[in-house]
Design a protein around this motif. Structure first.
Motif, PDB file in Angstrom:
ATOM      1  N   GLU A  92     -41.014  41.975  -8.010  1.00 41.26           N
ATOM      2  CA  GLU A  92     -41.020  42.718  -6.754  1.00 41.26           C
ATOM      3  C   GLU A  92     -42.280  42.370  -5.965  1.00 41.26           C
ATOM      4  O   GLU A  92     -43.383  42.446  -6.501  1.00 41.26           O
ATOM      5  N   ARG A  93     -42.087  42.019  -4.674  1.00 34.48           N
ATOM      6  CA  ARG A  93     -43.255  41.558  -3.908  1.00 34.48           C
ATOM      7  C   ARG A  93     -44.258  42.686  -3.616  1.00 34.48           C
ATOM      8  O   ARG A  93     -45.446  42.438  -3.515  1.00 34.48           O
ATOM      9  N   SER A  94     -43.768  43.916  -3.498  1.00 30.47           N
ATOM     10  CA  SER A  94     -44.691  44.999  -3.193  1.00 30.47           C
ATOM     11  C   SER A  94     -45.570  45.283  -4.415  1.00 30.47           C
ATOM     12  O   SER A  94     -45.081  45.466  -5.525  1.00 30.47           O
ATOM     13  N   ALA A  95     -46.888  45.328  -4.184  1.00 30.12           N
ATOM     14  CA  ALA A  95     -47.807  45.579  -5.304  1.00 30.12           C
ATOM     15  C   ALA A  95     -47.833  47.071  -5.629  1.00 30.12           C
ATOM     16  O   ALA A  95     -48.195  47.470  -6.735  1.00 30.12           O
ATOM     17  N   ARG A  96     -47.458  47.878  -4.628  1.00 26.78           N
ATOM     18  CA  ARG A  96     -47.509  49.330  -4.827  1.00 26.78           C
ATOM     19  C   ARG A  96     -46.125  49.857  -5.185  1.00 26.78           C
ATOM     20  O   ARG A  96     -45.109  49.203  -4.949  1.00 26.78           O
ATOM     21  N   ASP A  97     -46.115  51.061  -5.716  1.00 22.97           N
ATOM     22  CA  ASP A  97     -44.863  51.765  -5.941  1.00 22.97           C
ATOM     23  C   ASP A  97     -44.141  51.828  -4.581  1.00 22.97           C
ATOM     24  O   ASP A  97     -44.786  52.028  -3.555  1.00 22.97           O
ATOM     25  N   LEU A  98     -42.810  51.654  -4.585  1.00 20.32           N
ATOM     26  CA  LEU A  98     -42.089  51.674  -3.309  1.00 20.32           C
ATOM     27  C   LEU A  98     -41.888  53.097  -2.788  1.00 20.32           C
ATOM     28  O   LEU A  98     -41.330  53.291  -1.727  1.00 20.32           O
ATOM     29  N   SER A  99     -42.360  54.095  -3.547  1.00 16.53           N
ATOM     30  CA  SER A  99     -42.076  55.483  -3.143  1.00 16.53           C
ATOM     31  C   SER A  99     -42.798  55.831  -1.846  1.00 16.53           C
ATOM     32  O   SER A  99     -43.743  55.167  -1.444  1.00 16.53           O
ATOM     33  N   GLY A 100     -42.346  56.923  -1.222  1.00 13.67           N
ATOM     34  CA  GLY A 100     -42.980  57.388   0.003  1.00 13.67           C
ATOM     35  C   GLY A 100     -42.442  56.689   1.232  1.00 13.67           C
ATOM     36  O   GLY A 100     -42.906  56.918   2.333  1.00 13.67           O
ATOM     37  N   ARG A 101     -41.451  55.788   1.085  1.00 14.27           N
ATOM     38  CA  ARG A 101     -40.986  55.028   2.241  1.00 14.27           C
ATOM     39  C   ARG A 101     -39.527  55.278   2.596  1.00 14.27           C
ATOM     40  O   ARG A 101     -39.066  54.789   3.626  1.00 14.27           O
ATOM     41  N   GLY A 102     -38.794  55.992   1.767  1.00 11.11           N
ATOM     42  CA  GLY A 102     -37.366  56.140   2.040  1.00 11.11           C
ATOM     43  C   GLY A 102     -37.028  57.451   2.721  1.00 11.11           C
ATOM     44  O   GLY A 102     -37.880  58.305   2.928  1.00 11.11           O
ATOM     45  N   ALA A 103     -35.769  57.606   3.090  1.00  9.58           N
ATOM     46  CA  ALA A 103     -35.327  58.868   3.694  1.00  9.58           C
ATOM     47  C   ALA A 103     -33.982  59.250   3.088  1.00  9.58           C
ATOM     48  O   ALA A 103     -33.738  59.010   1.910  1.00  9.58           O
ATOM     49  N   GLY A 104     -33.092  59.849   3.921  1.00  9.78           N
ATOM     50  CA  GLY A 104     -31.884  60.462   3.375  1.00  9.78           C
ATOM     51  C   GLY A 104     -30.724  59.502   3.138  1.00  9.78           C
ATOM     52  O   GLY A 104     -30.594  58.479   3.806  1.00  9.78           O
ATOM     53  N   ILE A 105     -29.883  59.879   2.200  1.00 12.18           N
ATOM     54  CA  ILE A 105     -28.672  59.122   1.889  1.00 12.18           C
ATOM     55  C   ILE A 105     -27.522  60.116   1.746  1.00 12.18           C
ATOM     56  O   ILE A 105     -27.649  61.101   1.015  1.00 12.18           O
ATOM     57  N   VAL A 106     -26.416  59.859   2.451  1.00  7.59           N
ATOM     58  CA  VAL A 106     -25.209  60.675   2.283  1.00  7.59           C
ATOM     59  C   VAL A 106     -24.517  60.168   1.017  1.00  7.59           C
ATOM     60  O   VAL A 106     -24.286  58.968   0.870  1.00  7.59           O
ATOM     61  N   VAL A 107     -24.232  61.076   0.101  1.00  8.03           N
ATOM     62  CA  VAL A 107     -23.749  60.657  -1.222  1.00  8.03           C
ATOM     63  C   VAL A 107     -22.228  60.563  -1.244  1.00  8.03           C
ATOM     64  O   VAL A 107     -21.529  61.526  -0.920  1.00  8.03           O
ATOM     65  N   GLN A 108     -21.741  59.399  -1.622  1.00  3.84           N
ATOM     66  CA  GLN A 108     -20.319  59.259  -1.923  1.00  3.84           C
ATOM     67  C   GLN A 108     -20.194  59.567  -3.416  1.00  3.84           C
ATOM     68  O   GLN A 108     -21.101  59.213  -4.180  1.00  3.84           O
ATOM     69  N   PRO A 109     -19.090  60.210  -3.839  1.00  3.25           N
ATOM     70  CA  PRO A 109     -18.962  60.561  -5.261  1.00  3.25           C
ATOM     71  C   PRO A 109     -19.203  59.349  -6.161  1.00  3.25           C
ATOM     72  O   PRO A 109     -19.784  59.458  -7.235  1.00  3.25           O
ATOM     73  N   GLN A 110     -18.819  58.161  -5.643  1.00  2.00           N
ATOM     74  CA  GLN A 110     -18.986  56.939  -6.439  1.00  2.00           C
ATOM     75  C   GLN A 110     -20.463  56.689  -6.768  1.00  2.00           C
ATOM     76  O   GLN A 110     -20.787  56.202  -7.843  1.00  2.00           O
TER      77      GLN A 110
END
Ligand SMILES: Cc1cc2nc3c(=O)[nH]c(=O)nc-3n(C[C@H](O)[C@H](O)[C@H](O)COP(=O)(O)OP(=O)(O)OC[C@H]3O[C@@H](n4cnc5c(N)ncnc54)[C@H](O)[C@@H]3O)c2cc1C
Length: 376
Positions: free
Chosen positions: A35-53
Motif C-alpha cells: 500500500e502506497r500510503s505510509a499512514r493508516d488509511l483511516s480518517g478519510r472515508g465517509a458513508g456507504i449505503v449497505v446492500q445486503p450483499q
C-alpha cells in the motif's frame, strides 16, 4: 501456507486489496499487500449505503459483523415549497472506515506493507517481479487493487482513463452531538433526499460515529450533494487544494481551500432547502469527489489481474463499489483454488466470472446518474 498454491502480490491495501488478501489467505495462498500510503488509511472515508450483499460478504470474508446504522423511512423534501413526504423503506448504512475496520483484522499484519508505492513490474513465464523504488519482490501472480488511477491498468491500456461525468459530489459529515435538536429530529430515522433548484440532488443519512458507535447521539450525519460543474476552469478551481496543488479527482477532508468552501455554502443557500443549507454550514471539513466512469474490456493479463476500482469505476448512485470489489476478491480466490497449478487459466476464469458484474454495475450507474443529475 501450501507450497502447491501460488503466491500473490497485491497492489493497493484499501477495501479491494484487503478483501483479496483475506480471501487468498483463506484458501492457503501466501499473499502480501503493498500500500502506497505510509499512514493508516483511516480518517478519510465517509458513508456507504449497505446492500445486503455487502454485509454477507464481510461476514463471509472476515467472519465479522459490520457496524450498521439504519432507518425506517425515506423522506423527500420539495426544494421549492419545502414540504416533505415520507414512505416506509427500511435501509442500512455504514462507513468506509467501519468496513475497513471489520475486515482488516482478518489479514496478517506482517503481510501488509505500508509506504510501498509500485513503480514498475515485469511478467516472465513463471512469475511477476514488482518494483517499489529500489526494492523488488517476486510472486506467482499480481493483483492490481490500486484504484481508479491503477498503474497496472495504465500499463496494459494506456489510452483508457477515467472520464469525467460532468458533475461532482460535495460530501461531508457532522457529529450527531453537534447537530441542533431540530435538525437531528428532522433527519433521525430517515434517508432524506432533496432536489436542487437547478437539477442535481442532495441526500443524507446517519452512519457509525467515532469507534464505530451506532447508538443515537454518537453517530455522524453523512451528506452528499451532486452538483453539475463544467469540466475545465470551473472544475479545476474547485479541485485546487488548500496547498495550491491541482488535484484531478478529489479533495480529501481537510484539504478544501477557503474559496471553494465559501462557494459551497453560498451555492447551498441558493439551491438547496434550508435543512440541507444548515447541515452544510455546520460541516467543518467538506470534501469533493469528481464523478467519473471507467470500464475495462479485459481484467486478466496472463499472471496479472485487475480488481475493484482498478477495473470498473462505477457511479456512487449504485452504492455498489465496495460490494463489487469484495465480490471480485471472492471470485479470484475461487478461481485460484480451482486451478492452483495454472495461474493464467485461473485468472481467465476470474475475468469470465467478474467482467459481467462490472459491466452491469457500470450500466446501472450510468442510467441512475442520467435520471438524477442533469449535466450540460
Ligand atoms: C481513503 C479512502 C476512503 C474512501 N472512502 C469512501 C467512502 O467514504 N465512500 C465510498 O463509497 N467509497 C470510498 N472509497 C472508495 C472505495 O474504497 C472504492 O470505491 C471501492 O471500495 C473499491 O475499492 P478499491 O480497493 O478497488 O480501490 P480504492 O479504495 O481506491 O483503493 C486503492 C488503493 O490503492 C493504493 N494505491 C494506488 N496506487 C498505488 C501504487 N502505485 N502502489 C501501491 N498502492 C497504491 C491507494 O493508496 C489505495 O489505498 C474510499 C477509498 C479510499 C482509498
Amino acid at each position: 501456507m501450501s507450497e502447491t498454491l501460488p503466491s500473490a502480490a497485491i497492489i493497493g491495501g484499501s477495501i479491494g486489496g484487503l478483501a483479496a488478501g483475506i480471501c487468498l489467505h483463506q484458501i492457503g495462498c501466501r499473499a502480501d499487500i503493498y500500500e502506497r500510503s505510509a499512514r493508516d488509511l483511516s480518517g478519510r472515508g465517509a458513508g456507504i449505503v449497505v446492500q445486503p450483499q455487502l454485509s454477507r460478504l464481510v461476514r463471509g470474508i472476515a467472519g465479522q459483523h459490520l457496524p450498521l446504522t439504519s432507518c425506517m423511512t425515506r423522506r423527500q423534501i420539495d426544494a421549492v415549497t419545502g414540504s416533505h413526504s415520507d414512505v416506509v423503506m427500511p435501509q442500512q448504512f455504514t462507513s468506509w472506515e467501519a468496513i475497513v475496520q471489520a475486515i482488516k483484522g482478518a489479514f496478517p499484519a506482517e503481510c501488509y506493507h505500508r509506504g510501498k508505492t509500485l513503480t514498475g513490474f515485469e511478467q516472465s513465464e513463471g512469475s511477476v517481479t514488482l518494483e517499489f523504488g529500489d526494492e523488488r519482490s517476486v510472486a506467482d501472480l499480481a493483483v492490481f487493487a490500486d484504484g481508479s488511477g491503477s498503474y497496472g491498468r495504465r500499463r496494459f491500456d494506456p489510452d483508457l482513463t477515467p472520464e469525467y461525468a460532468g458533475y461532482i459530489a460535495w460530501r461531508g459529515t457532522v457529529a450527531e452531538a453537534d447537530l441542533p435538536n431540530d435538525l437531528q429530529a428532522f433527519f433521525h430515522d430517515r434517508f432524506t433526499f432533496t432536489a436542487a433548484k437547478d437539477g442535481g440532488h442532495a441526500l443524507c443519512y446517519f452512519i457509525p460515529g467515532d469507534e464505530w458507535r451506532t447508538a443515537i447521539g454518537s453517530r455522524r450525519l453523512n451528506w452528499v450533494w451532486y452538483e453539475t460543474v463544467e469540466a475545465g476552469a470551473d472544475l479545476n478551481h474547485l479541485l485546487m487544494d488548500r496547498d495550491g496543488v491541482q488535484q484531478k479527482r478529489s479533495i480529501t477532508a481537510g484539504m478544501l481551500a477557503d474559496l471553494p468552501k465559501t462557494y459551497l455554502v453560498q451555492r447551498a443557500q441558493d439551491k438547496l432547502d434550508p435543512w440541507f443549507q444548515q447541515l452544510i454550514e455546520l460541516t467543518e471539513d467538506p470534501f469533493i469527489q469528481a464523478i467519473e466512469d471507467l470500464a475495462v474490456g479485459t481484467m486478466a493479463h496472463n499472471r496479472v489481474c485487475l480488481l475493484g476500482d482498478a477495473a470498473f469505476v462505477v457511479r456512487p448512485h449504485t452504492a455498489g463499489a465496495t460490494a463489487k470489489a469484495s465480490g471480485d476478491a471472492m471470485a479470484l480466490a475461487d478461481a485460484i483454488g480451482r486451478r492452483p497449478d495454472n495461474v493464467s487459466e485461473a485468472l481467465r476464469a476470474y475475468e469470465a466470472a467478474r467482467l459481467p458484474a462490472g459491466r452491469s454495475m457500470s450500466h446501472l450507474g450510468l442510467s441512475l446518474g442520467k435520471n438524477s443529475v442533469k449535466t450540460r
